[in-house]
Design a protein around this motif. Structure first.
Motif, PDB file in Angstrom:
ATOM      1  N   PRO B 131      -3.556 -16.499 135.814  1.00 48.92           N
ATOM      2  CA  PRO B 131      -4.416 -17.614 135.389  1.00 48.92           C
ATOM      3  C   PRO B 131      -4.100 -18.885 136.154  1.00 48.92           C
ATOM      4  CG  PRO B 131      -3.366 -16.593 133.495  1.00 48.92           C
ATOM      5  CD  PRO B 131      -2.762 -15.972 134.708  1.00 48.92           C
ATOM      6  N   PHE B 132      -2.828 -19.091 136.492  1.00 54.58           N
ATOM      7  CA  PHE B 132      -2.478 -20.299 137.216  1.00 54.58           C
ATOM      8  C   PHE B 132      -3.137 -20.323 138.592  1.00 54.58           C
ATOM      9  CE2 PHE B 132      -0.083 -23.078 139.857  1.00 54.58           C
ATOM     10  CZ  PHE B 132       0.083 -24.171 139.033  1.00 54.58           C
ATOM     11  N   LEU B 133      -3.099 -19.167 139.263  1.00 55.02           N
ATOM     12  CA  LEU B 133      -3.745 -19.091 140.579  1.00 55.02           C
ATOM     13  C   LEU B 133      -5.239 -19.332 140.450  1.00 55.02           C
ATOM     14  CD1 LEU B 133      -1.818 -16.104 142.149  1.00 55.02           C
ATOM     15  CD2 LEU B 133      -1.819 -18.458 142.934  1.00 55.02           C
ATOM     16  N   GLU B 134      -5.807 -18.818 139.335  1.00 56.82           N
ATOM     17  CA  GLU B 134      -7.240 -19.053 139.107  1.00 56.82           C
ATOM     18  C   GLU B 134      -7.532 -20.540 138.976  1.00 56.82           C
ATOM     19  OE1 GLU B 134      -9.659 -16.787 136.093  1.00 56.82           O
ATOM     20  OE2 GLU B 134      -8.044 -15.369 136.473  1.00 56.82           O
TER      21      GLU B 134
END
Lengths: 316, 315
Positions: B131-134
């Protein structure tokens, strides 16, 4: 006797060599795992640097006045009122256009489409549209919406452009959500005499709602930060007035004049401030960027949360 | 409609004379709804046709003023001068250099992240990192542009004192950061699609994680990883705001990333910011530039999706 000794020595030597080999391989393992963590940290660090850099410059500018003032020639008086109102109205048009079209197209492709060349064309087309650079959508809007259709540089043009831009996102999300629904649900509905549309309307769409919502939010989060297509349609950057309000006190209570009104949006306002040489405007740009990032982060986080809930709750 | 042909008990038809009528109206309604949904799906095709039409239409008008040979061989792009010259080469060069810098960052980092998340990372790290990369991929590009101009360029100027305030290096580096999540997520999907049995076979032979990752999983997923790179290139080529803000907007035929330059996308922004009259050669020139951009990204996208499909069919 001597032979055995050398044999044991040889054996021990081989064992040592083997152990050394295993140890070196394990070191490689450890080494790569650390490189992997470093690469991840690089991404995280870049984001943290970006956020804090903007926060340091921008936070002092974020006051209630900043949200309630129009852009101004004097940096300390300038605000983002027309920008956030514009962004909100453009997003409204985008959502109203992209959601029915995207969900309709997704439902058609998953539930209705026959296996023929036409369906193949639509599918390949959606995949390719997702990769078209956003500025090309801006050129489409400039040539077609602004000049051929005569919609002008209005909120309507911007909203429709961004709707086309996020259409592939909504379609793909709808299709993925629908594909996760087991065939048994459809068979059950048909067995009770439901028609195709009744099955779709009463079962397929409600069950895929969370997935569709995720896609719509991610799409809108992308649209709200898009700058290039809006610049390309020639939207003005200095707007010190608000579009006419969509709701009014007198009959017929709704007013559609705002659709044709000139406008500015958050990313354009930020671009405008970024490209000015004065330091004070850079602080405004940082503040606007901060608001923009927080907005997209909240929207993305919401989408991730919905998807997480969805994955946990649904057990077919 | 089909019900008309079905044999059915006559008694039932007498008992419920409205039954057929109901079915007929229901069928009409079904057909209309199907038609509406089909039209919704057709909007995407209409969008593509609209893009192709408007790009070719305005470009044709442009090429009536500017010979194709000049467009491709001239090394000057000066449409706003009194004696305008339209050679696409400087813009293509700017696009090439910024994309190359971006890929030098995004490909190694993106690949390592993909391998790490797919083969090494514990479940909890993966669940937190994805989710962080998203989120990283969801940051508006204008914000990245601001970051490149206000943070990265001054930082680079400390290392390379002579660096101008607008340069392709800073824009390219930040663009690379922007593309990392894109490459890592497609490459990781490809690696996750490699069947577990291949990894188990490798571990059973005594291979370590690193050996399994580099000699078994990566070769098996290579076409998907290549697809990730190609889609990343397409992203870099089409990126607009970072280069428009941080690379300066002056066409410059150079391969030196430390110099300012314009790209195809930045040129379109530059013209749109001024007010060239509708129908002038300058106005048409952005459609010619857009056509180049569209064709370029189309080739990469088709290639990328073709390779991506290939690995899906392999197992």
């Amino acid at each position: 006797m001597g032979a055995t000794t050398t044999g044991t020595d040889l054996h021990a030597g081989k064992l040592r060599a083997l152990r050394a080999l295993i140890a070196s391989h394990k070191r490689w393992d450890l080494f790569f795992a650390s490189v992997g963590v470093l690469a991840l940290m690089f991404g995280i660090l870049a984001f943290v640097a970006l956020f804090f850099d903007m926060a340091v410059d921008g936070v002092p500018r974020i006051t209630p006045d900043f949200f309630a003032s129009f852009p101004s020639r004097r940096a300390e008086n300038a605000g983002i009122l027309s920008a956030w109102v514009g962004s909100t109205l453009v997003m409204l048009v985008t959502a109203l256009a992209a959601v029915p079209l995207g969900v309709g197209a997704g439902v058609y492709l998953e539930e209705y489409a026959p296996r023929n060349w036409m369906t193949d064309v639509i599918e390949i087309n959606v995949t390719n549209l997702a990769g078209v650079p956003s500025i090309v959508y801006g050129l489409l809007a400039l040539g077609l919406f602004v000049y051929q259709f005569g919609l002008g540089q209005s909120i309507l043009t911007a909203g429709l452009t961004l709707a086309l831009l996020i259409l592939p996102v909504v379609i793909v999300a709808t299709r993925e959500a629908i594909r996760a629904i087991p065939v048994a649900i459809r068979e059950g509905a048909y067995a009770l005499g439901a028609s195709k549309w009744q099955t779709t309307h009463d079962h397929i769409i409600p069950y895929s709602m969370a997935g569709i919502l995720t896609g719509v939010i991610i799409g809108l989060a992308r649209a709200i930060g898009e700058t290039a297509p809006i610049i390309t349609i020639g939207a003005l950057t200095f707007i010190a007035f608000l579009p006419p309000p969509p709701v009014q006190a007198t009959a017929p209570f709704v007013n559609f004049e705002w659709l044709t009104s000139p406008f500015t949006v958050m990313p354009i306002q930020m671009f405008n401030w970024t490209s000015r040489p004065e330091e004070a405007f850079q602080a405004n740009a940082a503040a606007a960027g901060l608001v923009l990032v927080v907005m997209t982060l909240v929207m993305n986080a919401l989408a991730i949360y919905i998807r997480y809930r969805l994955r946990r709750n649904i057990k077919w | 409609m089909a019900t008309v042909d079905l044999p059915r008990p006559a008694a039932m038809a007498i008992a419920d004379p409205d039954r057929l009528k109901h079915k007929f109206s229901r069928n009409i309604k079904e057909r209309i709804i199907e038609m509406i949904l089909f039209l919704a799906a057709l909007v995407s095709v209409a969008t593509t046709l609209g893009i192709v039409f408007i790009l070719f239409y305005e470009s044709l008008a442009f090429f009536r003023h500017v010979p194709l040979v000049d467009f491709f061989t001239d090394t000057m792009w000066t449409p706003l001068f009194s004696e305008p010259r339209y050679g696409i080469a400087p813009l293509l060069m700017g696009t090439l250099v910024t994309s190359a810098v971006a890929l030098c960052v995004a490909i190694p980092v993106g690949t390592v992240i993909a391998i790490y998340l797919s083969e090494f990372a514990p479940f909890s790290v993966r669940e937190a990192a994805k989710p962080f990369l998203e989120l990283l991929g969801g940051v508006p590009t204008i914000v990245y542009g601001y970051f490149a101009l206000v943070f990265v360029t001054p930082l680079l100027q400390k290392v390379f004192p002579g660096l101008p305030g607008f340069n392709m290096l800073s824009a390219g580096l930040v663009m690379g950061v922007m593309i990392i999540p894109y490459i890592s997520s497609v490459a990781e999907d490809a690696m996750r699609a490699v069947p577990m049995s291949l990894r188990e076979g490798s571990y059973a032979m005594g291979a370590t994680r690193f050996q399994t990752a580099t000699r078994v999983v990566t070769p098996a997923a290579i076409s998907g990883i290549a697809a990730a790179y190609i889609l990343g290139i397409s992203r870099a080529v089409g990126e607009t705001m970072i280069v428009a803000v941080a690379a300066g907007m002056q066409p410059n035929f150079t391969i030196n990333p430390a110099e300012p330059a314009s790209t195809i996308t930045a040129y379109i922004v530059q013209v749109a910011l001024g007010d060239l009259p509708h129908g002038s050669v300058g106005y048409q020139s952005i459609f010619a530039a857009g056509l180049m951009l569209f064709l370029l990204t189309l080739v990469f996208n088709i290639l990328g999706h073709w390779m991506r499909r290939k690995y899906r069919e392999a197992y």
